[in-house]
Design an enzyme around this catalytic site. Structure first.
Site, mmCIF file in Angstrom:
data_model
loop_
_atom_site.group_PDB
_atom_site.id
_atom_site.type_symbol
_atom_site.label_atom_id
_atom_site.label_comp_id
_atom_site.label_asym_id
_atom_site.label_seq_id
_atom_site.Cartn_x
_atom_site.Cartn_y
_atom_site.Cartn_z
ATOM 1 N N GLY A 334 35.927 41.964 67.768
ATOM 2 C CA GLY A 334 35.210 42.445 68.938
ATOM 3 C C GLY A 334 33.831 41.813 69.047
ATOM 4 C CB SER A 335 30.862 42.999 70.906
ATOM 5 O OG SER A 335 31.666 43.517 71.936
ATOM 6 C CB VAL A 336 30.600 41.950 65.301
ATOM 7 C CG1 VAL A 336 29.898 41.278 64.151
ATOM 8 C CG2 VAL A 336 30.304 43.434 65.288
#
Lengths: 627, 187
Positions: A334-336
């Site tokens: 995801g956004s990490v």
């Protein structure tokens, strides 16, 4: 022919020449010869000496040849076996067991230790008469099952049955003494080392555990050879239980196993596990993991999994909880992952933290639509704003500036798609799509961390690259160096580092990540650590699960999320990088900032204070997020 | 040889008779000087006896040493086992979980503010606030959820009068309250 022939030859002539009237009148012809010969040749009944000698010789020769044959049989045909049997008489051979090496934390505190132990064995021939009494006695004293022991004590045609394994020496000796006092016969002990895990569940997923005869999982299994050492042996002669002085005595000393020094900090590991468990329980998540890493050296200070298990009692937990999810579970980050995408983009010289972007509410790409996690119209965000607010659309728009294949090569340099070889076996390598299947649509999704999968250690090491000013260091679990059973040398001495992005790109990314925890502009104010400047990034990814049942089952996004937070502090001179992931939280409003952020905050605060990092009087950056 | 001797005797029959008689050498049985047997026999017997007795003593000594070695070895093993058991007990006491339980029973909590004391300037740095239990995680995992049969929902009987006693008290009185309450109670 022997004894009678001489008389028959000589006597008739005697009889003819010298007839003796006395003899004649008294006896018939045949008789006098015998009577006359008798006084002359005494002992003629035994035969002549020559004949007797010959017979005797033959007899002796026969007996001697029997001895000779036996001698040949003993010495010529199979001398070793008889020599061994002779030597075995009164000779004792004992195995000198090598002590299994301890697994220690970075301060020398044991995560796994070995102590002398004994096994209690029984001889059913002697025990079957009092089997119920002995079984009751043992089950009360030794924590063994009454019925199992009872069955073994009565085993037919057996003279050796295990009754209890891995009993601490003192306890086993006491119990045997007591058994003797009760008059129970047929019990004895043998050496059988005991493996203890003083921390119980502390670092259990990492250390693994010892089964009855072999290790299962974790460092115990991967470093089994180095830990076990080599058993020695000793032979000596005994008489009445005592060693015979000056008797035969050979000794091959045991080589004890090596201790394994890990980089884990036991107290920090404990705190990490407890805080993580609290968060997983509170959010109703399936599982969680947290990694605390030294930013400069890549040493892993803590590697926590939840749910976990008690290494001293592994049977109490299901098998799935005994593994290290932090290494063998791969998931979409995801956004990490935006941290990697955007820092690569900055390094490539395409953008900087202040690059202005016009971000629409949704983005149509071929047949798919990309949304942000919040509803918005056309907004003006800087690149810092895209990261701070975690805009998928903004990230995809900025990443359009990548040359073909550039993103993949950067991600490979960050270490995605390759095992970290941090120490454990069965590490997942994650999945970075192959260039042959890589297309624009996949790249768009990879930009914000979907359509690729990682293991947590890969992701922690990748984010740590930013903390370490653009240089990726291999994460390590072992201090110094140690050889795995498969021959691979790992540890801090052999870890490598490589530059992935420029120091300037890392600096800009750090400033952008500081905005993530900003109370007004960021999405994760709960990840703040009072007194320090923190840089981080949230992640809320759709989780791949199984849809459909039976033959129709296939992988799909099943509606649950992976929430995570990765960050480091103090932002300008990072000491620790921490990555927290919670799988499938059930509570409403769960997200990287709200669920994983507080865990990050607690762990970071604890680690900074524990290692005496002084607070910094520095304000958070005011890098603009909008324009 | 005998001729000259005879001539000599004839020539000096008387004069030399004595001398000749004296000078005539005869083979006599060698006289044995018998040394006294006693000392030698005594010596040999003593040496023999000494050797045998010495060997016997030596052997006995060795056996005794062997017994002693066996018993000392047993004792050493027992002591080593005892030491290891004690060490392992010490490790159990050193366990972070055990220490945390002890600390929490004394009312200690995990610190949360990064308050630093500068000894030189006698000042404090960063926000110094009293610690709360916010950063202190519960020590034990939540007990597994019991099936409804074992953990029935509390029976709430609404009673019109006596509103001061409150409904929550009745709720708490039953076992197995809501999980979130359980948690805050421990934290």
């Amino acid at each position: 022919m022997g004894p009678t022939s001489p008389t028959s030859h000589t006597n008739p002539t005697d009889h003819k020449r010298e007839p003796v009237p006395r003899n004649r009148s008294r006896r018939p012809a045949a008789r006098p010869t015998e009577a006359g010969a008798a006084p002359l040749r005494r002992g003629s009944r035994r035969g002549s000496p020559q004949v007797r000698l010959r017979v005797g010789f033959v007899l002796i020769a026969m007996v001697l040849s029997l001895f000779g044959a036996r001698l040949v049989q003993l010495q010529g045909l199979d001398p070793e076996q008889y020599a061994e049997m002779a030597a075995a008489e009164g000779t004792v051979e004992v195995v000198l067991p090598a002590q299994r090496g301890d697994i220690l934390d970075r301060n020398g505190q044991p995560l796994a230790a070995s102590i002398d132990g004994l096994m209690v064995v029984g001889d059913p021939k002697q025990t079957e008469d009092k089997a119920p009494e002995i079984a009751r006695f043992l089950s009360q004293r030794l924590d063994v099952d009454y019925f199992t022991v009872l069955k073994r004590l009565r085993a037919k045609d057996s003279r050796f049955e295990y009754l209890a394994r891995h009993v601490p020496s003192t306890l086993a000796t006491d119990v045997l003494q007591a058994a003797e006092d009760h008059g129970y016969k047929g019990l004895s002990t043998r050496r059988d080392a005991v493996r203890t895990y003083p921390g119980h569940d502390v670092a259990a997923n990492l250390v693994g555990f010892m089964g009855t005869d072999k290790p299962y999982g974790g460092l115990e299994e991967v470093f089994n050879k180095a830990l076990s050492g080599t058993d020695g042996k000793e032979r000596y002669e005994v008489g009445a239980g005592n060693r015979i002085p000056l008797g035969n005595n050979t000794e091959v000393p045991a080589v004890n196993g090596q201790d394994l020094h890990t980089t884990i900090d036991r107290d920090l590991q404990w705190y990490t596990q407890r805080v993580l468990r609290q968060a997983v329980e509170a959010s109703g998540g399936l599982s969680g993991l947290a990694i605390v890493m030294d930013s400069r050296t890549g040493e892993v200070l803590s590697l926590a999994d939840d749910p976990t298990f008690d290494a001293d009692d592994p049977g109490a937990s299901p098998v799935r909880d005994r593994r290290a999810r932090s290494l063998n579970l791969s998931y979409e980050p995801g956004s990490v992952e935006k941290v990697l995408t955007l820092s690569a983009l900055i390094d490539a010289g395409q953008v900087n933290a202040r690059t202005k972007l016009l971000v629409p509410g949704e983005l149509h790409r071929e047949d798919r639509v990309i949304h942000d996690h919040w509803e918005h119209g056309l907004i003006k965000l800087t690149l810092a704003g895209v990261l701070a607010k975690s805009s998928n659309v903004g990230t995809v728009l900025a990443s359009d500036r990548f040359a073909p294949g550039q993103l993949r090569s950067y991600l490979t340099k960050f270490g995605l798609g390759q095992p970290t070889n941090v120490g454990l076996g069965a590490e997942s390598r994650g999945n970075l799509p192959d260039p042959s299947v890589w297309n624009d649509q996949i790249e768009d999704r990879i930009d914000f961390g979907q359509s690729l999968s990682v293991n947590a250690m890969q992701m922690a090491a990748a984010v740590n690259t930013i903390a370490n000013h653009g240089v990726r260091v291999d994460p390590t679990l072992i201090q110094g160096e140690a050889r795995r059973d498969d021959g691979m040398e790992i540890g801090t001495d052999v870890s490598t580092e490589r530059r992935v992005v420029s120091p300037e790109a890392a600096r800009q990314m750090t400033l952008m990540m500081e905005r993530t925890v900003d109370p007004e502009d960021g999405v994760a104010p709960l990840a703040q650590v009072p007194g320090y400047v923190v840089a981080g990034k949230t992640g809320t990814a759709q989780r791949v699960g199984t849809c459909g049942t039976g033959a129709d089952a296939h992988s799909c996004y099943d509606g649950t999320d992976t929430v995570s937070f990765a960050g480091f502090a103090p932002a300008q001179n990072p000491r620790f990088t921490i990555y927290v992931v919670i799988q499938a939280p059930k509570i409403a409003g769960a997200g990287g900032g709200a669920t994983a952020g507080p865990v990050f905050s607690k762990l970071m605060g604890y680690a900074l204070q524990r290692y005496g990092v002084a607070p910094i009087n520095k304000l958070q950056t005011r890098l603009p997020v909008e324009w | 040889m005998s001729t000259p001797a005879l001539q000599l005797r004839e020539r000096f029959p008387r004069l030399a008779e004595d001398v000749v008689a004296r000078a005539r050498l005869t083979v006599v049985p060698r006289r044995r000087v018998r040394a006294a047997r006693m000392p030698f026999v005594t010596l040999v017997s003593l040496v023999l006896l000494g050797g045998v007795v010495g060997l016997l003593c030596f052997n006995t000594q060795m056996q005794q040493a062997s017994f002693a070695a066996t018993s000392l070895e047993t004792e050493a093993n027992n002591l080593a086992a005892r030491q290891q058991t004690l060490h392992s007990e010490l490790q159990t006491l050193n366990d972070p979980q055990h220490l945390a339980a002890q600390a929490q029973s004394l009312g200690m909590v995990v610190g949360e503010s990064a308050c630093t004391v500068r000894l030189a300037s006698r000042t404090t740095q960063s926000d110094c606030a009293p610690a709360t239990a916010a950063n202190t995680p519960p020590l034990l995992a939540r007990p597994p959820k019991k099936p409804n049969v074992l953990d029935p929902k509390p029976v709430v009987v609404e009673v019109a009068p006596a509103p001061g006693s409150g409904g929550g008290g009745g709720h708490h009185g039953h076992r197995g309250g809501g999980p979130s309450q359980h948690d805050t109670g421990r934290g």
